[in-house]
Scaffold this motif. Structure first.
Motif, short mmCIF file in Angstrom:
data_model
loop_
_atom_site.label_atom_id
_atom_site.label_comp_id
_atom_site.label_asym_id
_atom_site.label_seq_id
_atom_site.Cartn_x
_atom_site.Cartn_y
_atom_site.Cartn_z
N SER A 208 3.96 132.13 97.88
CA SER A 208 4.16 130.93 98.70
C SER A 208 5.51 130.28 98.39
N CYS A 209 5.88 129.35 99.24
CA CYS A 209 7.14 128.64 99.11
C CYS A 209 6.85 127.14 99.01
N VAL A 210 7.82 126.40 98.54
CA VAL A 210 7.68 124.95 98.45
C VAL A 210 8.97 124.31 98.97
N LYS A 211 8.78 123.24 99.72
CA LYS A 211 9.93 122.46 100.20
C LYS A 211 9.88 121.11 99.51
N LEU A 212 11.00 120.70 98.96
CA LEU A 212 11.14 119.44 98.25
C LEU A 212 12.06 118.53 99.03
N VAL A 213 11.54 117.39 99.48
CA VAL A 213 12.32 116.48 100.32
C VAL A 213 12.56 115.18 99.56
N GLY A 214 13.83 114.91 99.27
CA GLY A 214 14.21 113.71 98.53
C GLY A 214 14.32 112.50 99.43
N HIS A 215 13.89 111.35 98.88
CA HIS A 215 13.92 110.07 99.60
C HIS A 215 14.40 108.97 98.64
N THR A 216 14.85 107.87 99.23
CA THR A 216 15.21 106.68 98.45
C THR A 216 14.60 105.45 99.11
N ASP A 217 14.71 104.32 98.40
CA ASP A 217 14.38 103.05 99.03
C ASP A 217 15.59 102.64 99.87
N SER A 218 15.55 101.45 100.44
CA SER A 218 16.63 101.03 101.35
C SER A 218 17.74 100.25 100.66
N ILE A 219 17.69 100.13 99.35
CA ILE A 219 18.73 99.41 98.62
C ILE A 219 19.91 100.36 98.40
N GLU B 257 -1.63 107.00 100.90
CA GLU B 257 -0.54 107.93 101.20
C GLU B 257 -1.06 109.26 101.69
N GLN B 258 -0.19 110.02 102.30
CA GLN B 258 -0.45 111.40 102.67
C GLN B 258 0.55 112.24 101.89
N GLY B 259 0.13 113.44 101.50
CA GLY B 259 1.04 114.33 100.80
C GLY B 259 1.08 114.05 99.31
N TYR B 260 1.96 114.76 98.62
CA TYR B 260 2.11 114.61 97.18
C TYR B 260 3.55 114.26 96.87
N PHE B 261 3.74 113.27 96.02
CA PHE B 261 5.07 112.76 95.72
C PHE B 261 5.34 112.73 94.23
N ILE B 262 6.57 112.97 93.87
CA ILE B 262 7.08 112.72 92.53
C ILE B 262 7.89 111.43 92.65
N ARG B 263 7.60 110.45 91.81
CA ARG B 263 8.25 109.13 91.88
C ARG B 263 9.43 109.04 90.91
N PHE B 264 10.36 108.14 91.24
CA PHE B 264 11.55 107.96 90.44
C PHE B 264 11.82 106.48 90.16
N PRO B 265 12.44 106.21 89.01
CA PRO B 265 12.88 104.85 88.73
C PRO B 265 14.01 104.45 89.69
N PHE B 266 14.26 103.17 89.78
CA PHE B 266 15.32 102.63 90.63
C PHE B 266 16.66 103.27 90.28
N ASN B 267 17.39 103.72 91.31
CA ASN B 267 18.76 104.21 91.18
C ASN B 267 18.87 105.38 90.20
N SER B 268 17.86 106.25 90.19
CA SER B 268 17.81 107.31 89.19
C SER B 268 17.23 108.60 89.77
N ASN B 269 17.63 109.72 89.18
CA ASN B 269 17.00 111.00 89.49
C ASN B 269 16.28 111.54 88.26
N ALA B 270 16.06 110.68 87.27
CA ALA B 270 15.40 111.11 86.02
C ALA B 270 13.90 111.26 86.23
N LEU B 271 13.37 112.36 85.71
CA LEU B 271 11.93 112.58 85.75
C LEU B 271 11.28 111.90 84.55
N THR B 272 10.19 111.22 84.78
CA THR B 272 9.45 110.62 83.69
C THR B 272 8.53 111.68 83.08
#
Length: 129
Positions: free
Chosen positions: A49-60, A12-27
């Motif tokens: 400095s500033c930070v931009k947070l870009v949310g993504h989902t899977d295709s389900i 991968e490139q970049g840094y990601f925070i991962r999420f469980p399926f169908n959830s916005n809960a942080l582990t």
């Protein structure tokens, strides 16, 4: 449709925070990552400095549902950085892309597509937004 194992992803490139399926809960694992990020952002070298947070989902799921979910994921990470980490909200920008930008080389339903991408931004003197 079964999810692919996490170790099936290309590098991968970049840094990601991962999420469980169908959830916005942080582990707890990712809360620890965000606590360290907040400490780094509070350092003298990065306090402007500033930070931009870009949310993504899977295709389900529907496009509309995934867009909402990606937005709440980005907002959840922003809230954690601000409330738990003390990062000023003026330094945080959020965006939502739903399932529009899947990780290259991964199938749409892959669990690694469920993420918030963290991007560093320079403060232009006119703010972070």
């Amino acid at each position: 449709m079964a999810a692919a194992p996490l170790d099936s992803a290309p590098a991968e490139q970049g840094y990601f925070i991962r999420f469980p399926f169908n959830s916005n809960a942080l582990t707890p694992e990712y809360e620890a990552h965000l606590a360290r990020l907040a400490a780094v952002l509070s350092s003298a070298q990065l306090q402007n400095s500033c930070v931009k947070l870009v949310g993504h989902t899977d295709s389900i799921g529907s496009d509309q549902f995934n867009m909402r979910l990606s937005k709440t994921r980005a907002q959840r990470v922003a809230a954690y950085l601000a409330l738990e980490g003390g990062v000023a909200m003026e330094r945080i920008q959020t965006a939502a892309l739903g399932e529009k930008h899947l990780i290259k080389g991964l199938p749409g339903p892959h669990p690694l597509n469920r993420r918030v991408e963290i991007l560093a931004r320079h403060n232009t003197g006119k703010g972070c937004k």
